[in-house]
Enzyme design. Structure first.
Site, mmCIF file in Angstrom:
data_model
loop_
_atom_site.group_PDB
_atom_site.id
_atom_site.type_symbol
_atom_site.label_atom_id
_atom_site.label_comp_id
_atom_site.label_asym_id
_atom_site.label_seq_id
_atom_site.Cartn_x
_atom_site.Cartn_y
_atom_site.Cartn_z
ATOM 1 N N GLY A 45 8.835 -2.343 44.820
ATOM 2 C CA GLY A 45 8.679 -0.975 44.345
ATOM 3 C C GLY A 45 8.015 -0.957 42.988
ATOM 4 O O GLY A 45 8.089 -1.937 42.240
ATOM 5 N N GLN A 71 5.838 2.400 34.920
ATOM 6 C CA GLN A 71 5.617 0.972 34.648
ATOM 7 C C GLN A 71 4.153 0.623 34.404
ATOM 8 O O GLN A 71 3.854 -0.426 33.857
ATOM 9 C CB GLN A 71 6.145 0.129 35.820
ATOM 10 C CG GLN A 71 7.662 0.174 35.965
ATOM 11 C CD GLN A 71 8.098 -0.603 37.177
ATOM 12 O OE1 GLN A 71 8.115 -0.073 38.280
ATOM 13 N NE2 GLN A 71 8.430 -1.866 36.996
ATOM 14 N N CYS A 99 13.094 -6.641 38.358
ATOM 15 C CA CYS A 99 12.126 -5.586 38.070
ATOM 16 C C CYS A 99 10.829 -6.230 37.610
ATOM 17 O O CYS A 99 10.852 -7.186 36.834
ATOM 18 C CB CYS A 99 12.686 -4.699 36.969
ATOM 19 S SG CYS A 99 11.598 -3.355 36.499
ATOM 20 N N LEU A 100 9.713 -5.690 38.069
ATOM 21 C CA LEU A 100 8.415 -6.247 37.657
ATOM 22 C C LEU A 100 8.200 -6.104 36.144
ATOM 23 O O LEU A 100 7.416 -6.851 35.565
ATOM 24 C CB LEU A 100 7.274 -5.557 38.414
ATOM 25 C CG LEU A 100 7.234 -5.819 39.927
ATOM 26 C CD1 LEU A 100 6.113 -5.012 40.566
ATOM 27 C CD2 LEU A 100 7.076 -7.304 40.234
ATOM 28 N N HIS A 160 16.522 2.629 41.855
ATOM 29 C CA HIS A 160 15.942 1.829 40.767
ATOM 30 C C HIS A 160 14.618 2.447 40.288
ATOM 31 O O HIS A 160 14.409 2.627 39.091
ATOM 32 C CB HIS A 160 15.745 0.388 41.275
ATOM 33 C CG HIS A 160 15.047 -0.531 40.327
ATOM 34 N ND1 HIS A 160 15.646 -1.667 39.807
ATOM 35 C CD2 HIS A 160 13.789 -0.508 39.799
ATOM 36 C CE1 HIS A 160 14.789 -2.276 38.997
ATOM 37 N NE2 HIS A 160 13.649 -1.605 38.991
ATOM 38 N N GLU A 161 13.748 2.780 41.245
ATOM 39 C CA GLU A 161 12.433 3.333 40.873
ATOM 40 C C GLU A 161 12.563 4.722 40.256
ATOM 41 O O GLU A 161 11.839 5.061 39.321
ATOM 42 C CB GLU A 161 11.499 3.384 42.082
ATOM 43 C CG GLU A 161 11.197 2.046 42.748
ATOM 44 C CD GLU A 161 10.791 0.943 41.793
ATOM 45 O OE1 GLU A 161 10.183 1.241 40.750
ATOM 46 O OE2 GLU A 161 11.104 -0.226 42.081
ATOM 47 N N HIS A 198 13.272 4.591 36.658
ATOM 48 C CA HIS A 198 12.085 4.362 35.814
ATOM 49 C C HIS A 198 11.463 5.688 35.395
ATOM 50 O O HIS A 198 11.002 5.846 34.265
ATOM 51 C CB HIS A 198 11.023 3.555 36.578
ATOM 52 C CG HIS A 198 11.244 2.077 36.565
ATOM 53 N ND1 HIS A 198 11.323 1.347 35.404
ATOM 54 C CD2 HIS A 198 11.380 1.173 37.574
ATOM 55 C CE1 HIS A 198 11.500 0.062 35.696
ATOM 56 N NE2 HIS A 198 11.541 -0.069 37.009
HETATM 57 NI NI NI Z 1 11.744 -1.844 38.116
#
Ligand code: NI
Length: 169
Positions: free
Chosen positions: A46, A51, A92-93, A134-135, A138
């Site tokens: 995701g 981000q 997480c990226l 989670h997304e 963000h």
């Molecule tokens: Ni993330």
């Protein structure tokens, strides 16, 4: 298509609250395509627009094993969350090589626009439910490490600063 630069925690821009998308324009569609490509290239499940430093309510996800079923959620809203919660490991990226346990609702119902502007309702369970929550965090300027203890968070910050020094030199 193009790969986008992913902001790394503790970059303060990750704490920006995203604004709703008013109109799905050509640039919005290009952004979505690039987000999907960036997510696949980074082996993520995701990615939120936050981000990649675009502060609009857009997320892309793909929790399929085949990695061939991208989902696009524009202006997502959780309309129902299961009262039962479960703890699971998250990464997480924006926080490379870091995993920790976060508690989430086990199921959620979300309404969102797809990229053609059609309203969709998604009943998410398991990994998809976790990923959506989670997304969507963000988009509110929240990174999963914000749920951890200050001690753990500081350790992660130190580790990220060190990583970034290694990358820059
Ligand atoms: Ni993330």
């Amino acid at each position: 298509m193009a790969l986008l630069n992913i902001l790394c925690y503790p970059d303060p821009r990750l704490h920006t609250v995203a604004k709703p998308v008013k109109e799905i324009k050509t640039e919005t569609l290009t952004l979505i395509e690039n987000m999907i490509e960036t997510m696949y290239e980074s082996n993520g499940i995701g990615l939120a627009a936050t981000q990649v430093d675009v502060h609009e309510r857009i997320i892309v996800m793909d929790v399929s094993d085949e990695r061939d079923s991208p989902m696009v959620l524009i202006n997502p809203e959780i309309i129902w969350a299961h009262p039962d919660r479960v703890k699971g490991e998250e990464g997480c990226l924006s926080v490379p090589n870091t995993y920790d346990s976060v508690e989430r609702a086990i199921e959620v119902k979300v309404k969102a626009l797809d990229k053609s502007g059609t309203l969709q309702e998604i009943h998410a369970t398991d990994l998809l439910a976790v990923c959506i929550q989670h997304e969507m965090d963000h988009l509110l300027g929240k990174v999963f490490v914000d749920y951890l203890s200050p001690l753990k968070r500081n350790r992660i910050k130190t580790k990220m600063h060190k990583l970034q020094r290694e990358v820059n030199h």
